[in-house]
Design a protein around this motif. Structure first.
Motif, PDB file in Angstrom:
ATOM      1  N   HIS A 201       0.859  -1.181   0.000  1.00  0.00           N
ATOM      2  CA  HIS A 201       0.000   0.000   0.000  1.00  0.00           C
ATOM      3  C   HIS A 201       0.902   1.240   0.000  1.00  0.00           C
ATOM      4  N   GLY A 202       0.625   2.185  -0.886  1.00  0.00           N
ATOM      5  CA  GLY A 202       1.436   3.399  -0.963  1.00  0.00           C
ATOM      6  C   GLY A 202       2.809   3.180  -1.553  1.00  0.00           C
ATOM      7  N   LEU A 203       2.962   2.143  -2.368  1.00  0.00           N
ATOM      8  CA  LEU A 203       4.264   1.808  -2.953  1.00  0.00           C
ATOM      9  C   LEU A 203       4.818   2.918  -3.841  1.00  0.00           C
ATOM     10  N   PHE A 204       3.961   3.532  -4.659  1.00  0.00           N
ATOM     11  CA  PHE A 204       4.437   4.520  -5.627  1.00  0.00           C
ATOM     12  C   PHE A 204       4.976   5.763  -4.932  1.00  0.00           C
ATOM     13  N   GLY A 205       6.175   6.163  -5.322  1.00  0.00           N
ATOM     14  CA  GLY A 205       6.847   7.296  -4.713  1.00  0.00           C
ATOM     15  C   GLY A 205       7.758   6.900  -3.564  1.00  0.00           C
ATOM     16  N   ARG A 206       7.706   5.644  -3.163  1.00  0.00           N
ATOM     17  CA  ARG A 206       8.550   5.143  -2.071  1.00  0.00           C
ATOM     18  C   ARG A 206       9.900   4.711  -2.645  1.00  0.00           C
TER      19      ARG A 206
ATOM     20  N   ALA B 293      12.983   2.362  -3.141  1.00  0.00           N
ATOM     21  CA  ALA B 293      13.133   0.898  -3.088  1.00  0.00           C
ATOM     22  C   ALA B 293      13.873   0.512  -1.817  1.00  0.00           C
ATOM     23  N   GLY B 294      13.377  -0.494  -1.145  1.00  0.00           N
ATOM     24  CA  GLY B 294      14.033  -1.007   0.056  1.00  0.00           C
ATOM     25  C   GLY B 294      13.932  -0.086   1.249  1.00  0.00           C
ATOM     26  N   ALA B 295      12.893   0.750   1.307  1.00  0.00           N
ATOM     27  CA  ALA B 295      12.849   1.758   2.367  1.00  0.00           C
ATOM     28  C   ALA B 295      11.547   1.795   3.156  1.00  0.00           C
ATOM     29  N   LEU B 296      10.850   0.699   3.287  1.00  0.00           N
ATOM     30  CA  LEU B 296       9.645   0.690   4.111  1.00  0.00           C
ATOM     31  C   LEU B 296      10.051   0.403   5.555  1.00  0.00           C
ATOM     32  N   PRO B 297       9.781   1.344   6.462  1.00  0.00           N
ATOM     33  CA  PRO B 297      10.169   1.121   7.866  1.00  0.00           C
ATOM     34  C   PRO B 297       9.551  -0.161   8.425  1.00  0.00           C
ATOM     35  N   GLY B 298      10.357  -0.909   9.145  1.00  0.00           N
ATOM     36  CA  GLY B 298       9.875  -2.125   9.788  1.00  0.00           C
ATOM     37  C   GLY B 298       9.993  -3.381   8.941  1.00  0.00           C
ATOM     38  N   TYR B 299      10.470  -3.255   7.709  1.00  0.00           N
ATOM     39  CA  TYR B 299      10.644  -4.433   6.863  1.00  0.00           C
ATOM     40  C   TYR B 299      12.125  -4.587   6.528  1.00  0.00           C
ATOM     41  N   GLN B 300      12.627  -5.799   6.602  1.00  0.00           N
ATOM     42  CA  GLN B 300      14.032  -6.086   6.326  1.00  0.00           C
ATOM     43  C   GLN B 300      14.216  -6.487   4.862  1.00  0.00           C
ATOM     44  N   PHE B 301      14.656  -5.547   4.035  1.00  0.00           N
ATOM     45  CA  PHE B 301      14.871  -5.789   2.613  1.00  0.00           C
ATOM     46  C   PHE B 301      16.257  -6.368   2.373  1.00  0.00           C
ATOM     47  N   SER B 302      16.438  -6.950   1.196  1.00  0.00           N
ATOM     48  CA  SER B 302      17.764  -7.441   0.807  1.00  0.00           C
ATOM     49  C   SER B 302      18.700  -6.248   0.643  1.00  0.00           C
ATOM     50  N   THR B 303      19.984  -6.493   0.803  1.00  0.00           N
ATOM     51  CA  THR B 303      20.994  -5.449   0.640  1.00  0.00           C
ATOM     52  C   THR B 303      20.922  -4.844  -0.758  1.00  0.00           C
ATOM     53  N   ASP B 304      20.703  -5.686  -1.774  1.00  0.00           N
ATOM     54  CA  ASP B 304      20.613  -5.199  -3.154  1.00  0.00           C
ATOM     55  C   ASP B 304      19.451  -4.230  -3.344  1.00  0.00           C
ATOM     56  N   LEU B 305      18.310  -4.537  -2.770  1.00  0.00           N
ATOM     57  CA  LEU B 305      17.156  -3.657  -2.952  1.00  0.00           C
ATOM     58  C   LEU B 305      17.349  -2.349  -2.176  1.00  0.00           C
ATOM     59  N   LYS B 306      17.947  -2.432  -0.997  1.00  0.00           N
ATOM     60  CA  LYS B 306      18.230  -1.214  -0.236  1.00  0.00           C
ATOM     61  C   LYS B 306      19.181  -0.295  -1.010  1.00  0.00           C
TER      62      LYS B 306
ATOM     63  N   PHE C 235      16.461   3.644  -6.489  1.00  0.00           N
ATOM     64  CA  PHE C 235      15.377   4.158  -7.312  1.00  0.00           C
ATOM     65  C   PHE C 235      14.110   4.302  -6.485  1.00  0.00           C
ATOM     66  N   VAL C 236      13.178   5.048  -7.046  1.00  0.00           N
ATOM     67  CA  VAL C 236      11.864   5.255  -6.433  1.00  0.00           C
ATOM     68  C   VAL C 236      10.856   4.475  -7.270  1.00  0.00           C
ATOM     69  N   TRP C 237       9.932   3.816  -6.596  1.00  0.00           N
ATOM     70  CA  TRP C 237       8.936   3.013  -7.298  1.00  0.00           C
ATOM     71  C   TRP C 237       7.994   3.899  -8.117  1.00  0.00           C
ATOM     72  N   ASP C 238       7.892   3.578  -9.402  1.00  0.00           N
ATOM     73  CA  ASP C 238       6.941   4.203 -10.313  1.00  0.00           C
ATOM     74  C   ASP C 238       6.439   3.109 -11.244  1.00  0.00           C
TER      75      ASP C 238
ATOM     76  N   SER D  50      -3.557   2.627  -7.505  1.00  0.00           N
ATOM     77  CA  SER D  50      -4.802   3.157  -6.938  1.00  0.00           C
ATOM     78  C   SER D  50      -4.791   3.157  -5.409  1.00  0.00           C
ATOM     79  N   LEU D  51      -3.849   2.483  -4.800  1.00  0.00           N
ATOM     80  CA  LEU D  51      -3.789   2.387  -3.332  1.00  0.00           C
ATOM     81  C   LEU D  51      -2.994   3.555  -2.770  1.00  0.00           C
ATOM     82  N   LYS D  52      -3.697   4.573  -2.380  1.00  0.00           N
ATOM     83  CA  LYS D  52      -3.015   5.790  -1.881  1.00  0.00           C
ATOM     84  C   LYS D  52      -3.430   6.082  -0.471  1.00  0.00           C
TER      85      LYS D  52
END
Length: 134
Positions: free
Chosen positions: A65-70, A72-85, A89-92, A132-134
């Motif tokens: 939810h709210g992915l666009f404009g975020r 990559a690899g930057a959602l607080p509280g989620y442990q992303f892979s080093t590559d994605l962090k 880039f910003v999701w579009d 559409s999820l904003k």
């Protein structure tokens, strides 16, 4: 003659406005249909991803939810892979489409166990739903 040409201009302007409005209605209906299709397609993703604002449900993948404009690899509280962090880039629409084709092309060591979505129409619908999820 001036009255007649004035009426013709008015009539042609009204006709142009009506004709121009038809594609907007058609586009709105097409967009709504695409979002609805994307919502159905998201059921494939829902085993690992949540798409509800503020959800604290912990799944294998991050909340989309709210992915666009975020970033990559930057959602607080989620442990992303080093590559994605480190992807930088910003999701579009374009990045998400590329991700859906082949995630490892954007983050070679991603932890996402997904081989890709080959159908462009399905990707477009899924992107429309997530947008559409904003």
């Amino acid at each position: 003659m001036q009255r007649k040409s004035g009426r013709l201009l008015l009539a042609s302007g009204l006709l142009a406005a009506l004709v121009g409005a038809a594609p907007a209605w058609a586009q709105a209906e097409a967009d709504a249909a695409s979002v609805a299709r994307g919502k159905r397609l998201f059921m494939r993703c829902a085993a690992c991803h949540e798409a509800v604002a503020g959800s604290k449900l912990v799944k294998t993948g991050p909340n989309l939810h709210g992915l666009f404009g975020r970033s990559a690899g930057a959602l607080p509280g989620y442990q992303f892979s080093t590559d994605l962090k480190a992807a930088g880039f910003v999701w579009d629409e374009a990045k998400l489409d590329a991700w859906l084709v082949k995630p490892t092309a954007l983050a070679p060591n991603t932890t996402m166990a997904f081989v890709g979505m080959t159908d462009a129409a399905e990707r477009k619908a899924l992107v429309a739903f997530l947008r559409s999820l904003k």
